[in-house]
Design an enzyme around this catalytic site. Structure first.
Site, short mmCIF file in Angstrom:
data_model
loop_
_atom_site.label_atom_id
_atom_site.label_comp_id
_atom_site.label_asym_id
_atom_site.label_seq_id
_atom_site.Cartn_x
_atom_site.Cartn_y
_atom_site.Cartn_z
N CYS A 117 0.81 -1.22 0.00
CA CYS A 117 0.00 0.00 0.00
C CYS A 117 0.85 1.26 0.00
O CYS A 117 0.34 2.35 -0.29
CB CYS A 117 -0.95 0.00 1.20
SG CYS A 117 -2.09 -1.40 1.24
N HIS A 257 -3.00 7.21 3.57
CA HIS A 257 -3.46 5.94 3.01
C HIS A 257 -4.82 5.60 3.60
O HIS A 257 -5.02 5.69 4.82
CB HIS A 257 -2.44 4.85 3.30
CG HIS A 257 -2.90 3.47 2.97
ND1 HIS A 257 -3.53 3.16 1.79
CD2 HIS A 257 -2.84 2.30 3.68
CE1 HIS A 257 -3.83 1.87 1.78
NE2 HIS A 257 -3.43 1.34 2.92
N ASN A 287 -10.01 0.07 0.98
CA ASN A 287 -8.56 0.13 0.85
C ASN A 287 -8.18 -0.30 -0.56
O ASN A 287 -8.30 -1.48 -0.90
CB ASN A 287 -7.91 -0.78 1.89
CG ASN A 287 -6.39 -0.74 1.85
OD1 ASN A 287 -5.79 -0.23 0.91
ND2 ASN A 287 -5.76 -1.30 2.87
#
Length: 335
Positions: A117, A257, A287
């Site tokens: 990520c 994030h 996500n």
């Protein structure tokens, strides 16, 4: 500008979102979960899922083309294309090469980068060096994922979290005191087992056993990742700010994030930042791994929440374990 010869910043952004929306109510029908359970623990209400015939390179290419239009340059002006992804179309060739061909970036070198990520932050930090040093005038950096392809849809602890999407940015020269001011990257390989996909590589090549044991699906030890995330999301920006000669009081806006709203809120408290200084869209997209930060940045820009001259912090954590932050002064300045 501490990282090279000339200032470099983001000159254009673009995103690509699959049309299919998978809500928490939809998930209630396929796995033992509930809208209340997902929302209270993550803040996620829905996510986008790519159709079966849509690949990571397709999403990446669409986001790239939109970023190029936003930057006002043609694909032939791109010297390097970097795609950050954990879900490439295939092991090789690189997804970046597929994108380079699809968008007609005939003068571009291309490679993939894998930092989970944190991938877009790593790609942005890497691409900035090529522009700052003068090797290339424009670099295309993309975070793109089809994480739904590596989900165990019987595991309610992971399948509710992720979505598919892509976000892209065009890097290029900007005016003095604009663009990238500080970068912090880090990793802790000792925590690699906390978030991984065990099979498909040289350690566990694909066979009947790896398939039967669901070793081709993402695995995560959520509690440990949560603690790691809160710590790194609050500490990494401070190091990047220090490199830039700035303090947390100088932050105008932060783009974190989009993994879990509780993680974001905990990091904001540690940084002593109010909620209105952070962009959050995980309720709509979940996500999206490496696509998370560029999508949030693009939307923040489009909504006027990131303005010319603002000190903006981008921060992420991910598999590896990895983390990273970029501090920049938003805008192009005089070039």
């Amino acid at each position: 500008m501490p990282y090279g010869i000339r200032p470099v910043g983001i000159r254009g952004t673009g995103i690509s979102l699959p049309k299919r929306v998978l809500t928490n109510r939809d998930l209630e029908k396929i796995v033992d979960t509930s809208d209340e359970w997902i929302t209270s623990r993550t803040g996620i209400k829905s996510r986008r899922i790519a159709d079966d015939d849509v690949t990571t390179s397709m999403l990446a290419s669409e986001a790239a083309e939109r970023a190029l239009r936003d930057a006002g340059i043609g694909a032939d002006k791109i010297g390097l294309t970097i795609v950050a992804t954990i879900t490439p179309d295939m092991m090789f060739p690189a997804t970046a090469c597929l994108v380079q061909d699809r968008i007609g970036a005939k003068n571009s070198a291309a490679y993939d980068l894998e930092a989970g990520c944190t991938g877009f932050i790593y790609a942005l930090a890497t691409g900035a060096q090529f522009v700052s040093s003068g090797i290339y005038d424009h670099v295309l950096v993309i975070g793109a994922e089809t994480v739904s392809r590596i989900m165990d849809w019987e595991d309610r602890n992971t399948c509710v979290l992720f979505g598919d999407a892509a976000g892209a940015a065009v890097l290029g020269p900007v005016g003095e005191d604009y663009g990238v001011l500080g970068i912090d990257l880090g990793s802790d390989g000792g925590g690699g087992n906390l978030l991984d996909l065990p099979a498909g590589g040289s350690l566990h090549p694909a066979d009947e056993g790896t398939v039967a044991n669901k070793m081709h699906y993402l695995r995560m030890q959520g509690n440990e990742v949560f603690k790691f995330a809160v710590r790194t999301m609050s500490e990494s920006p401070l190091r990047a700010l220090d490199i830039a000669g700035l303090d947390k009081k100088d932050i105008d806006y932060i783009v974190p994030h989009q993994a879990n709203e509780r993680i974001i809120q905990a990091a904001l408290r540690r940084l002593q930042l109010s909620g209105d200084k952070a962009y959050i869209n995980l309720d709509r997209y979940g996500n999206t791994s490496a696509a998370s930060v560029p999508i949030a940045l693009h939307e923040a820009k489009e909504e006027g929440k990131v303005k010319d001259g603002d000190i903006v912090v981008l921060v992420a954590f991910g598999a590896g374990l990895t983390w990273g932050s970029v501090v920049l002064r938003w805008g192009r300045g005089e070039t």
